[in-house]
Every structure is written in C-alpha cells, then in structure tokens.
Design an enzyme around this catalytic site. Structure first.
Site, short mmCIF file in Angstrom:
data_model
loop_
_atom_site.label_atom_id
_atom_site.label_comp_id
_atom_site.label_asym_id
_atom_site.label_seq_id
_atom_site.Cartn_x
_atom_site.Cartn_y
_atom_site.Cartn_z
N HIS A 72 0.84 -1.21 0.00
CA HIS A 72 0.00 0.00 0.00
C HIS A 72 0.87 1.25 0.00
O HIS A 72 1.26 1.76 1.05
CB HIS A 72 -0.93 0.00 1.21
CG HIS A 72 -2.07 0.96 1.08
ND1 HIS A 72 -3.37 0.64 1.41
CD2 HIS A 72 -2.10 2.25 0.65
CE1 HIS A 72 -4.15 1.68 1.18
NE2 HIS A 72 -3.40 2.68 0.73
N HIS A 74 1.56 5.12 -2.07
CA HIS A 74 1.15 6.12 -3.05
C HIS A 74 2.40 6.76 -3.65
O HIS A 74 3.13 7.47 -2.96
CB HIS A 74 0.29 7.20 -2.39
CG HIS A 74 -1.01 6.67 -1.85
ND1 HIS A 74 -2.16 6.62 -2.61
CD2 HIS A 74 -1.34 6.14 -0.65
CE1 HIS A 74 -3.14 6.08 -1.89
NE2 HIS A 74 -2.66 5.78 -0.69
N LEU A 75 2.69 6.42 -4.91
CA LEU A 75 3.68 7.17 -5.66
C LEU A 75 2.85 8.27 -6.32
O LEU A 75 1.69 8.08 -6.61
CB LEU A 75 4.35 6.27 -6.70
CG LEU A 75 5.07 5.04 -6.11
CD1 LEU A 75 5.60 4.15 -7.23
CD2 LEU A 75 6.20 5.47 -5.19
N ARG A 76 3.41 9.44 -6.53
CA ARG A 76 2.57 10.53 -7.04
C ARG A 76 2.75 10.78 -8.52
O ARG A 76 2.28 11.77 -9.04
CB ARG A 76 2.84 11.80 -6.24
CG ARG A 76 2.58 11.67 -4.74
CD ARG A 76 1.13 11.31 -4.45
NE ARG A 76 0.84 11.42 -3.01
CZ ARG A 76 -0.29 11.02 -2.44
NH1 ARG A 76 -1.24 10.46 -3.18
NH2 ARG A 76 -0.47 11.16 -1.15
N ASP A 164 -8.51 3.24 -3.69
CA ASP A 164 -7.98 3.75 -2.44
C ASP A 164 -7.86 5.27 -2.42
O ASP A 164 -7.47 5.89 -3.40
CB ASP A 164 -6.61 3.16 -2.14
CG ASP A 164 -6.14 3.59 -0.77
OD1 ASP A 164 -6.80 3.23 0.20
OD2 ASP A 164 -5.16 4.35 -0.68
N HIS A 191 -10.85 0.55 0.54
CA HIS A 191 -10.64 1.66 1.49
C HIS A 191 -11.98 1.89 2.17
O HIS A 191 -12.91 2.42 1.57
CB HIS A 191 -10.17 2.88 0.71
CG HIS A 191 -10.13 4.16 1.48
ND1 HIS A 191 -8.98 4.88 1.69
CD2 HIS A 191 -11.10 4.88 2.10
CE1 HIS A 191 -9.24 5.96 2.40
NE2 HIS A 191 -10.53 6.00 2.65
N ASN A 289 -5.83 9.20 7.15
CA ASN A 289 -7.14 8.65 6.91
C ASN A 289 -7.05 7.14 6.75
O ASN A 289 -6.44 6.69 5.80
CB ASN A 289 -7.65 9.24 5.58
CG ASN A 289 -9.11 9.48 5.60
OD1 ASN A 289 -9.79 9.07 6.52
ND2 ASN A 289 -9.60 10.11 4.55
N ASP A 316 0.99 2.51 3.81
CA ASP A 316 0.12 3.58 3.30
C ASP A 316 0.93 4.87 3.12
O ASP A 316 0.48 5.96 3.47
CB ASP A 316 -1.10 3.81 4.22
CG ASP A 316 -2.18 4.64 3.52
OD1 ASP A 316 -2.01 4.96 2.32
OD2 ASP A 316 -3.18 4.96 4.17
N GLY A 335 -2.65 11.97 5.28
CA GLY A 335 -1.63 11.03 4.85
C GLY A 335 -0.24 11.36 5.36
O GLY A 335 0.11 12.52 5.56
ZN LIG Z 1 -6.82 4.34 1.75
#
Ligand SMILES: [Zn+2]
Lengths: 433, 312
Positions: A72, A74-76, A164, A191, A289, A316, A335
């Site tokens: 989990h 997040h690459l942007r 997500d 999510h 979150n 995350d 985040g």
């Molecule tokens: Zn999430």
C-alpha cells in the site's frame, strides 16, 4: 555474477530459520547451505571456497529474509511529481528494505487504463530496482460509477484493484466489481470509510472535542468493513481491507474469518504505534485517513496482528508537500509517508515481544505476496529478492535526509533499533548501508 | 503577580493566578472608559495587528476600541482585503505578519488551532480572538469578569450552558475557565449538539433543559444556527425553542438572583425569549462593556505592563 551471503540467520517462516549460506547466481538463488547440515565446516570445505563467488556478504549476526513487500504505497507520478516520483519512491522503498511495492491508482490521471499501468511499469523497470506493482482503479476515474476494464488492466500488469483514497460507496458497484474481477483473479482492496460519517479530520473523542476538531467515529470504518464482508460472502469473492484502524473492524474481520469468509486485512505502523493523544495538538504530520485512534483501538490492532486477524503490515506511504501540510489542520491533506520507517516501527513489536520475527516477516513479506498470488520466500530456483536486517543497529530517522521527496511524518527524529542493511532484487544489491 | 506569558491562546494554558490577575487588571481598566477623555498613553508606540480571517464585527470592534483607548497603533487586516491569505501556507502567513513588526497580533480564524500554530512561529504576542470551534478565551474571560461583578466570586457557582456545544468555541473556553476557578458547569442541549467526550473538559451533560438550569446562578445561552453546512442538527427552530429556549417560566427553576448571559448575536424567540433577553436578569450589555476593559487588560499585560505592575 555470483554472490554469496554467508553466516546469516536465514528466516523464511514455515520453511527455514537457521544459520545458512545463500548462493545467488545471476538473479536466482541456487543454493542454501545450512550450517547445521555442513557440520560447522572448516575453511577448505566451505561453500565459499568451493564456489569462489564474485561478491561475498558476511551476514553474521544479521537476518536474511524474503524481500519485504509493501502492498500500500502512493507514488505521485504521474501528476504530482513535486510530492514523489516513481524514482524517489523507489529509492525510499529500497532504503526501507522493500523489494516490491504496490502503488495505488490515485495519480493524475488516475491509473484506470492500460496506458498508465504500462507507464508505471516501464518507468520503474528502467531503474532496475524495487519492483513496482501497479494497483489499478476499481472504478473509472475513481468516481465510483462505472467499473474499469479489468481484463485490459490485468494484461498490462496490474496486480490488484482499488479506489484507495476514496471509499466505494455504491454497494451494487462493489458487488459488480467483486463479481467481474473474479475471473481475472485480481484482488479488490477496499478503502473502508462511510463518507457521510467520516466528515471529520481526526478521531472522534475527547481529544478532538477539546481541540475543536470534527471527529471521525470508528463506525465510519467498521460499517463499510462489515458491508464488504457481507458482499464477499454474497459473491464468494475474496476482499482485502486496507489500513484497518478500529477495534470494531478488527472484531468483524475476526468473526468473518472464523466462519470461513475469504477476507484479508492490513494495518499500517502508525495504527499500532500512536494514538490520538500521543501527538502534538494540530500536528498536520499526524493527520491521516483513517485517523489515529484511541488506546483501545491501538491495542486491538496489536491483538489483531498477534492472532492473525490482520494479515499484513503496509505503510500507506502518502507523500504530501508543505503546501498541503503547512496549513490549518482542517485544511491539511490526509496522509503520512512511511516507506523508510515501516520496518523500524514494526521491529519495535518484535523487541517488545508482541510479535515473533516469523510473524513479522510473514506480514511484511509473505502474506502480501500470497494475497496477490505472487511468488515469495527463499528457495532454490526462486528469484533472489532478499532483505538483510541488522536487528541490533541503532539509528535515528531523519525526514530531512530521507529518500522520499516529502517529509510529512510524525516519526521524524525517532530513535530505533534494527534496520535493513541490504536490499537485493533479482540478485542485484539495490541498497546497502 | 508579574506577568510572563507571551500569548493568550486558550483557557487550558492559563493558571488560576493568571486568570485572577487578568480579571483584576480588567476591573481597573473599566474606569478609563468612564472618563470624558477615554484614552491613556500606556501603549503609545506599540503596534497591534488585528488579523481577522473570518468575519466578525463585535470582537474586532471591541479589540479596536481597547487598543485605541490605550493609544496603540492599530492595523486591521481582514481576509477580504488581504493577499496574505490565498495560496499561502501558515508559515508564509506568519513570516509576512512578523515582517510588519507588530507587538501584539490578534487573530480570528475559522480553523481550530491556527492561532497556536502561528504563535509558535512569530515573535509577537498572539491573542486568540476565536478559532474554529476550539477556543475563544477573551470571551470566556469577559464572561468571568461579568459574573465576578455580580456574584463576587466564581468558586462554587452553578453555571448552565445551553445550546450547540459541538460548534461553540465560547462554550469550550467557558467550561475550562469557569471550572478551573471552581464553578460547577452543567451543559444542556439536544444530543446532536453535544460533542463526544466533552465531559473530560470538566462539566456534566444533560439533554433536559430544566435539569441544567435548576438552582443555577448563571444561565448562559448560545446562539442557535439551524443550518450547518446542509447538516441540520435539529428539525426546526420552533421545536428547539420549545425544548431548550429560555423563557420566564423556565427561568423560575434557576436561583432567584440568577443572571442570564449570551455571547451574541441573539436570536430572540429561538434560544432566548424577548422578555428574558430584555429583562432584569440579563447582563448581556454588561458583557459587551466588560469586553473592552478585559481586552485592554490583555493588551496591557502582554505588552509588558505586567512586568512592572508589582513596582506600583
Ligand atoms: Zn486508503
């Protein structure tokens, strides 16, 4: 190219936990020589003397484990490269001990089509480092209205599906997504957050009330966890619950597993480390979150990890720049980053004897792969994806000098014991300390 | 006592001694506003910036008058007229405000916590003039001053606060402030307006209006807004008025000499009946008058006035 990792304690839970030498030839593990079997070999007979490797890693006192996988992240990229790029995220992952990461689809544009999935895979493969496994969107543009072309996405290389960052509110659409994804075998990662209840900015309770911040109750999460369990039962299709934070969710997942529902779950290190009263007032670096919960919830997360209700620890990792974080608490983005602190925070559970090292490796390396149907473990013939951990190394985490482009973390300056010292992907050392 | 605190951010961070000092100094300041020439040179050469990021007439005017009666230079910045606001991080805002070299910065902000976040990054003293639903310490202090005038002390008083506690920074600051000074706080309102865990601030909670005001020395009514971002907490103002509005009939439950307070602006006929609002128990205009004196006291103390107060 032959690499020998000698004298390390090799830990592949359920398979091996003893001192052994591992030989890597090319990208593959070709030999595992247990010292016990070799009967405390003297110099002329060691693996090293017989094989004559190009490179030797002396892992005495270190743990050699299957490459860690963070399912989990997040690459942007594409779209918000000022927060994180595929390259910077990969560097952070490698430094954190991860050989594989799954990246969530909430980029700009959204990863809901073949082109974006292929772009992410292509960009990451150019770097020949951490394996990046794209998670594609459940619904087009994450709008929760129409399902995406899962067949195309699977062919392009997506390993799972998730909206997500946004809950999938429409229960019928969730049902359709579960049913339709079944034939592709792509796991749905949910999510869980009922948006009408989740309008707040931190955990509902005395701390939020005293600070005048709107609260998010546990029920905002657990209601949707229970719905997804019901839909998994209805359709017979497995579902994976992302970032579980609330006691009630854990109870629901435990009960569901007991009656044979195919539900799996992950939590993030902050949920077993911090509570809503542990962090400074209005610290936007502790805004995420779901939110940090109460002591009772934190204990329930630990218990869920211990008894197997929670299968996976995932960070995350959610990079945001100062533009999103140096603002009023209610206006700040949700985040925190986590790739470089996830292992160290999780090792605290081993030090405190909450989890065994086998449990930890299962949750950070094996289970994520098993849930997504990917190979894992340390075996002859398997790809040499390995993480070497020094369990005794003291270190201080600094967001400033970290590899991520963003610094939004409540763990800046924390002192830890134990960290990864080598990250090896396909026989290649992609990080070493 | 000598004053050492840099900022006034909330009631939690004020000790009993500090609250007493503020109330004493404020009582002394009242007389200035009774003079034919309502101005003293105390803060000559000091700059007070009023940074109001949320519309407010009463509080801004009260601070403005207070600063001017002490001869400070007052600069007002509001959200509408300021480029200090859009697309800026709070750190940028703090740097810009600091560059004006204010001695005291008075901040009103719609988001909870902003005054505290700025106070940590700025050399000037910061006074929180109301932030989100978090705190409104100057309102609580002027309310305490008003009750002191009428009751002589705060210890042991029974204080009822009625209304939308969840969205009230006035209620939070009054609960903390009055309970710190030994008063007993009872809250009343529909459960939809009671935030979870409010008891931990030092109060008890009921949803029955009469239970809250029974035997009360002070009844504090909060303004009711039916519409809250399309998320109504009550079905109608009519039903609210019937169940929680303060009427002459209900007031009989309180002590005969009970006083009625309201932070304003009032909805006559909703939370408070007109004959109660304008009746002999109401001290609502005293609150406004005391507001100026109380804010003069804070400006005086924070600008160094308290440091030589002991010398006199
Ligand atoms: Zn999430």
């Amino acid at each position: 190219m032959r690499t020998l990792i000698k004298n390390g304690t090799v830990i592949d839970p359920g398979h091996i936990h003893e001192i052994a030498d591992i030989l890597i030839e090319g990208s593959i593990v070709t030999r595992i020589d247990k010292h016990a079997d070799m009967g405390r070999l003297t110099a002329p007979d060691t693996t090293e003397s017989r094989i004559q490797p190009d490179h030797v890693i002396d892992a005495a006192g270190l743990w050699v484990v299957p490459g860690l996988m963070d399912m989990h992240v997040h690459l942007r990229e594409p779209g918000e490269e000022y927060k994180e790029t595929i390259a910077s995220g990969i560097s952070a992952a490698a430094a954190g001990g991860f050989t594989r990461i799954c990246c969530m689809p909430n980029t700009r544009p959204v990863n809901d089509n073949r082109q974006i999935t292929e772009f992410i895979i292509h960009e990451s493969q150019k770097l020949a480092s951490v394996r990046v496994l794209p998670v594609a969107a459940i619904s087009k543009n994450l709008e929760g209205i129409e399902i995406c072309e899962y067949g195309e996405l699977m062919d392009a290389g997506a390993v799972a599906l998730s909206d997500d960052g946004r809950p999938l509110v429409d229960s019928l659409l969730m049902r359709r997504a579960l049913e339709y994804s079944k034939s592709m075998g792509l796991r749905i990662i949910s999510h869980c957050e009922e948006p009408t209840l989740a309008k707040g900015v931190m955990n509902e309770g005395p701390a939020a009330t005293a600070k005048g911040l709107s609260g998010i109750p546990n029920a905002a999460e657990s209601i949707m966890v229970m719905r997804d369990i019901a839909l998994s039962e209805l359709t017979g299709v497995p579902v994976h619950i992302a970032h579980v934070s609330a006691l009630e969710s854990i109870r629901a997942i435990r009960d569901a597993k007991a009656r044979g529902v195919s539900v799996t779950a992950e939590t993030a290190p902050h949920y077993f480390t911090l509570t809503d009263t542990d962090v400074a007032a209005y610290d936007t670096h502790a805004k995420m979150n779901p939110p940090l919960r109460s002591e009772k919830d934190r204990d329930a997360v630990c218990q869920g990890l211990v008894d197997g209700t929670i299968d996976v620890i995932a960070s995350d990792h959610a990079p945001h720049s100062r533009l999103e974080k140096e603002v009023a608490f209610d206006a700040a983005a949700f985040g925190i980053i986590g790739l470089e602190t996830s292992l160290a925070l999780s090792l605290r559970l081993v030090i405190k004897k909450v989890l065994t090292i086998e449990q930890l490796i299962t949750k950070m390396a094996l289970n994520p792969a098993r849930i997504l149907g990917l190979p894992c473990g340390i075996s002859q013939g398997l790809s040499a994806d390995l993480t070497i951990i020094d369990p005794d190394m003291p270190h201080v985490y600094s967001a400033e000098t970290g590899f991520s482009k963003s610094r939004n973390t409540p763990f800046d300056g924390w002192k830890f014991t134990g960290r990864s010292v080598y990250t090896i992907v396909g026989g290649k050392i992609i990080f070493n300390l | 006592m000598a004053w050492s605190k840099k900022d006034i951010l909330d009631m939690e961070s004020l000790s009993v001694e500090e609250i007493s000092t503020i109330l004493d100094v404020a009582t002394g300041m009242k007389e200035i506003s009774e003079r034919p020439i309502k101005k003293v040179p105390t803060l000559r050469g000091k700059t007070v910036v009023l940074f109001f990021h949320e519309p407010s007439t009463r509080t801004r005017v009260s601070f403005d008058i207070a600063a001017k009666r002490l001869s400070a230079d007052v600069i007002a910045i509001s959200a509408g007229t300021s480029s200090l606001v859009k697309g800026e991080t709070l750190i940028d805002t703090a740097r810009n405000l600091q560059a004006m070299k204010p001695d005291i910065l008075v901040i009103r902000h719609g988001s909870s916590g902003v005054p505290s976040m700025l106070a940590g990054k700025i050399a000037a003293s910061v006074i929180n003039a109301g932030d989100g639903t978090h705190a409104h310490p100057t309102q609580a202090l002027l309310d305490m001053m008003t009750v002191m005038e009428r009751k002589g002390n705060l210890n042991g008083l029974k204080i009822a606060i009625v209304g939308d506690i969840a969205h009230s920074r006035v209620a939070r600051s009054n609960i903390v402030g009055f309970s710190r000074m030994g008063a007993k706080i009872r809250l009343a309102g529909p459960p939809t307006m009671m935030p979870r865990g409010i008891e931990s601030l030092g109060c008890c909670v009921t949803d029955v209006m009469d239970d809250a005001i029974a035997d009360a020395d002070v009844v504090m009514m909060l303004r009711i807004q039916k519409e809250r971002q399309g998320n109504p907490l009550i079905p109608s103002e009519r039903e609210y008025a019937k169940r929680y509005g303060l009427t002459l009939q209900r007031l009989k439950k309180a002590k005969p000499d009970a006083i009625i307070m309201h932070p304003g602006p009032m909805n006559r006929g909703v939370e408070i009946a007109p004959d109660v609002a304008d009746g002999p128990h109401a001290v609502i205009l005293d609150q406004v008058t005391n507001g100026v004196a109380l804010r003069m006291a804070l400006l005086f103390l924070l600008s160094g006035g308290g440091r030589d107060a002991d010398a006199h």
